[in-house]
Design a protein around this motif. Structure first.
Motif, PDB file in Angstrom:
ATOM      1  N   TRP A  28      35.912 -40.389  15.425  1.00  0.00           N
ATOM      2  CA  TRP A  28      36.762 -40.945  14.365  1.00  0.00           C
ATOM      3  C   TRP A  28      35.963 -41.831  13.427  1.00  0.00           C
ATOM      4  O   TRP A  28      36.218 -41.870  12.229  1.00  0.00           O
ATOM      5  CB  TRP A  28      37.935 -41.723  14.961  1.00  0.00           C
ATOM      6  N   VAL A  31      34.212 -39.438  11.094  1.00  0.00           N
ATOM      7  CA  VAL A  31      35.151 -38.893  10.111  1.00  0.00           C
ATOM      8  C   VAL A  31      35.438 -39.931   9.028  1.00  0.00           C
ATOM      9  O   VAL A  31      35.458 -39.613   7.834  1.00  0.00           O
ATOM     10  CB  VAL A  31      36.459 -38.434  10.799  1.00  0.00           C
ATOM     11  N   THR A  32      35.636 -41.178   9.423  1.00  0.00           N
ATOM     12  CA  THR A  32      35.923 -42.242   8.459  1.00  0.00           C
ATOM     13  C   THR A  32      34.744 -42.476   7.520  1.00  0.00           C
ATOM     14  O   THR A  32      34.920 -42.599   6.299  1.00  0.00           O
ATOM     15  CB  THR A  32      36.273 -43.541   9.202  1.00  0.00           C
ATOM     16  N   MET A  34      32.308 -40.362   6.774  1.00  0.00           N
ATOM     17  CA  MET A  34      32.110 -39.195   5.912  1.00  0.00           C
ATOM     18  C   MET A  34      33.161 -39.148   4.803  1.00  0.00           C
ATOM     19  O   MET A  34      32.854 -38.777   3.668  1.00  0.00           O
ATOM     20  CB  MET A  34      32.141 -37.921   6.746  1.00  0.00           C
ATOM     21  N   THR A  35      34.393 -39.524   5.126  1.00  0.00           N
ATOM     22  CA  THR A  35      35.450 -39.554   4.114  1.00  0.00           C
ATOM     23  C   THR A  35      35.123 -40.582   3.038  1.00  0.00           C
ATOM     24  O   THR A  35      35.273 -40.313   1.840  1.00  0.00           O
ATOM     25  CB  THR A  35      36.808 -39.863   4.759  1.00  0.00           C
ATOM     26  N   ALA A  36      34.685 -41.754   3.454  1.00  0.00           N
ATOM     27  CA  ALA A  36      34.319 -42.791   2.489  1.00  0.00           C
ATOM     28  C   ALA A  36      33.160 -42.321   1.610  1.00  0.00           C
ATOM     29  O   ALA A  36      33.155 -42.556   0.394  1.00  0.00           O
ATOM     30  CB  ALA A  36      33.941 -44.080   3.210  1.00  0.00           C
ATOM     31  N   LEU A  38      32.437 -39.210   0.806  1.00  0.00           N
ATOM     32  CA  LEU A  38      32.962 -38.214  -0.135  1.00  0.00           C
ATOM     33  C   LEU A  38      33.722 -38.867  -1.276  1.00  0.00           C
ATOM     34  O   LEU A  38      33.580 -38.468  -2.437  1.00  0.00           O
ATOM     35  CB  LEU A  38      33.872 -37.229   0.597  1.00  0.00           C
ATOM     36  N   VAL A  39      34.528 -39.866  -0.958  1.00  0.00           N
ATOM     37  CA  VAL A  39      35.286 -40.563  -2.003  1.00  0.00           C
ATOM     38  C   VAL A  39      34.328 -41.228  -2.982  1.00  0.00           C
ATOM     39  O   VAL A  39      34.518 -41.136  -4.199  1.00  0.00           O
ATOM     40  CB  VAL A  39      36.253 -41.598  -1.385  1.00  0.00           C
TER      41      VAL A  39
END
Length: 65
Positions: A28, A31-32, A34-36, A38-39
Motif C-alpha cells: 500500500w 501504491v501511494t 506511485m500514485t503521488a 503520477l499526479v
C-alpha cells in the motif's frame, strides 16, 4: 463461554502475525507513492491546462447569466 477460546486464538494469531486482515502495508505504501508520483508528473506536464479548465468550470458555475 465458547467465545473466549476463539478470542484468545484470534489474539494469539494476531500477535504471531498470522492475521489475514492485516494487509500488505509495504504494498500500500508503494501504491501511494506511485500514485503521488503520477499526479505530480501529470500536473507538471498539464498544469496550465488543468488550471485553465478549473477556472473555466468555476467561472461557469459562479457567473450569473
Amino acid at each position: 463461554m465458547r467465545s473466549v477460546p476463539r478470542a484468545l486464538a484470534a489474539l494469539a494469531a494476531r500477535i504471531r502475525g498470522e492475521d489475514p486482515e492485516r494487509g500488505d502495508v509495504p504494498g500500500w505504501v508503494m501504491v501511494t507513492v506511485m500514485t503521488a508520483a503520477l499526479v505530480l508528473a501529470i500536473l507538471g506536464v498539464f498544469q496550465d491546462a488543468i488550471v485553465t479548465a478549473v477556472q473555466n468550470a468555476l467561472n461557469s458555475v459562479t457567473t450569473r447569466g
